[in-house]
Enzyme design. Structure first.
Site, short mmCIF file in Angstrom:
data_model
loop_
_atom_site.label_atom_id
_atom_site.label_comp_id
_atom_site.label_asym_id
_atom_site.label_seq_id
_atom_site.Cartn_x
_atom_site.Cartn_y
_atom_site.Cartn_z
N PRO A 115 0.96 -1.20 0.11
CA PRO A 115 0.11 -0.09 0.15
C PRO A 115 0.84 1.27 -0.02
O PRO A 115 1.46 1.72 0.92
CB PRO A 115 -0.87 -0.27 1.22
CG PRO A 115 0.05 -1.00 2.18
CD PRO A 115 0.85 -1.91 1.37
N ASP A 135 5.78 2.64 2.21
CA ASP A 135 5.01 1.43 2.44
C ASP A 135 4.11 1.80 3.94
O ASP A 135 4.76 1.97 4.84
CB ASP A 135 5.62 -0.05 2.76
CG ASP A 135 4.78 -1.15 2.89
OD1 ASP A 135 3.67 -1.06 3.27
OD2 ASP A 135 5.27 -2.11 2.62
N HIS A 136 2.69 1.99 3.53
CA HIS A 136 1.97 2.31 4.78
C HIS A 136 1.78 1.26 5.93
O HIS A 136 1.34 1.45 7.04
CB HIS A 136 0.49 2.80 4.18
CG HIS A 136 0.02 3.95 4.60
ND1 HIS A 136 -0.20 4.33 5.96
CD2 HIS A 136 -0.78 4.93 4.13
CE1 HIS A 136 -0.48 5.45 5.86
NE2 HIS A 136 -1.07 5.64 5.02
N ARG A 137 2.19 -0.04 5.60
CA ARG A 137 2.25 -1.10 6.57
C ARG A 137 3.38 -0.77 7.55
O ARG A 137 3.45 -0.71 8.96
CB ARG A 137 2.40 -2.15 5.97
CG ARG A 137 1.33 -2.50 5.03
CD ARG A 137 1.43 -4.08 4.27
NE ARG A 137 2.72 -3.99 3.55
CZ ARG A 137 3.31 -4.96 2.62
NH1 ARG A 137 2.69 -6.16 2.80
NH2 ARG A 137 4.46 -4.66 2.09
#
Length: 419
Positions: free
Chosen positions: A219, A393-395
């Site tokens: 994401p 990376d939004h994680r």
């Protein structure tokens, strides 16, 4: 077989540089592996003695396959039955016996069946690029005369041998035996495994697989900012006046060092997403995206860049670009990058938003330097400005931490002498 990135599934051993009984230490180059993107020198990460070569030269095996066994100092040698069977090229199929054919007339000379070039190169001096070209063109390196330093076989030598092998050979029978002088010629069919490889198409295929995986699984979020770099450029200009032209520094070195120091402050940008969790890296290995002349790109790493001086980074960058263009890289340079920097400024691009290279969690994009109207302390003037972007990376992080990361890069570039 080391994993040399998310776009690698397998590799081909094209040369062993060690043999059973040889002592090796961490960092030694022990083999040359051919991948879809480059010819890679494989380093060893275990000190000891080569006990068994498991995969023979010429074999293609998947990532994770055992290539060799190394006996550590003081380690007992396993009994023969415990040793794994060596992987060797698959035996050629033996044709079923057929009815006896009448002997050929004495004046007809049958052409020898084509042979696949043997991969056992022994101690031949061959550049990795020449090995790759020989593999593509089906050239037996043992028949090639080297014209490089100390008789080393070069890419040009291989290409010349391939042209010579492709030239038609006319054979004349003795006049006293037959009323005609030329035996019928049968065009040999090269083995399909040695057909020329379209390297560009293969590279585009593996890049496509990695980028599709990235956009499918990661994401992404994107941020961008403009950085005024007049202080950095003034410092660089004064610094370069004190050294020869050949040793002058590029502004990209300042950018790389600023990124390396910024990830110390924002560690969420430096590491890997593995097994559903973010694993930060203590080391800072900056991957540098380098375009190839015929298309495609590779992003090998400059190791421990945060600990290097600007001069050391410049030397490392020149060396890396040269070896990428020559097709000679080390396995650690391909596999170890903890964050990547890509720049398209030389191509006239002002803004670039990168695609994260898994399992990394961030990529920084840099555009060209442009003159812009810039307001500072109530004054407006023309200043050199560069656009820096972040794809993350939004994680592993969020926009707040990403913004702090770009702000750290900006702040560091305002004090170039401290880099």
């Amino acid at each position: 077989m080391p994993s040399l990135g998310a776009d690698m599934d397998a590799g081909t051993i094209i040369q062993w540089l060690v043999k059973p009984g040889d002592a090796v230490k961490r960092g030694d180059i022990i083999a040359v592996v051919d991948t879809e993107k480059a010819t890679i020198e494989v380093e060893v990460f275990q000190t000891g003695v080569i006990q068994t070569i498991v995969v023979a030269e010429g074999n293609k095996v998947p990532v994770g396959a055992v290539l060799a066994l190394i006996r550590s100092d003081g380690e007992a040698v396993p009994p023969p039955e415990a040793k794994p069977k060596a992987i060797v090229p698959a035996p050629q199929a033996v044709p079923a016996p057929t009815a006896a054919r009448p002997p050929a007339p004495p004046h007809i000379e049958k052409p020898a069946p084509p042979k696949a070039p043997p991969m056992a190169l022994g101690r031949l001096r061959v550049s990795p690029l020449a090995m790759r070209v020989a593999l593509d063109l089906g050239v037996d390196l043992s028949t090639v005369k080297g014209t490089g330093p100390d008789g080393a076989i070069t890419k040009a030598d291989v290409e010349l041998a391939a042209k010579a092998a492709a030239a038609p050979q006319v054979k004349v029978a003795p006049l006293s035996v037959a009323p005609f002088v030329e035996a019928p010629r049968i065009a040999p069919t090269p083995p399909p495994v040695m057909a020329p490889v379209d390297r560009h198409a293969a590279m585009r295929k593996v890049i496509a697989a990695a980028m599709a995986r990235s956009k499918r699984e990661i994401p992404h979020y994107y941020l961008g900012t403009h950085i005024e770099i007049s202080r950095a450029m003034d410092w660089l200009r004064a610094h370069n006046l004190q050294r020869p032209v050949t040793e002058r520094m590029l502004y990209s070195v300042l950018m790389l060092k600023a990124v390396a120091l910024a990830v110390r402050e924002i560690p969420e940008m430096n590491g890997f997403w593995i097994d559903g969790a973010f694993k930060p890296s203590e080391a800072v290995h900056i991957g540098v995206a380098i375009s190839l002349r015929k298309g495609g790109l590779i992003a090998p790493a400059i190791h421990d860049l945060d600990k290097k001086s600007l001069d050391e980074i410049m030397v490392g960058l020149r060396d890396l670009v040269g070896r990428v263009r020559a097709g000679v890289l080390r396995s650690s340079e391909i596999a170890d990058a903890t964050i990547t920097v890509t720049s398209l400024g030389e191509q006239g691009v002002e803004t670039v938003f990168g695609v994260i290279y898994p399992p990394q969690v961030a990529i920084v994009g840099l555009g060209k330097i442009t003159e812009r109207a810039w307001s500072a302390n109530g004054m407006i003037g023309s200043k050199p400005v560069i656009t820096a972007t972040l794809a993350a990376d939004h994680r592993a992080s969020d926009g707040h931490r990403g913004a702090l990361f770009l702000a750290a890069i900006d702040r560091l570039l305002q004090e170039p002498a401290k880099l």
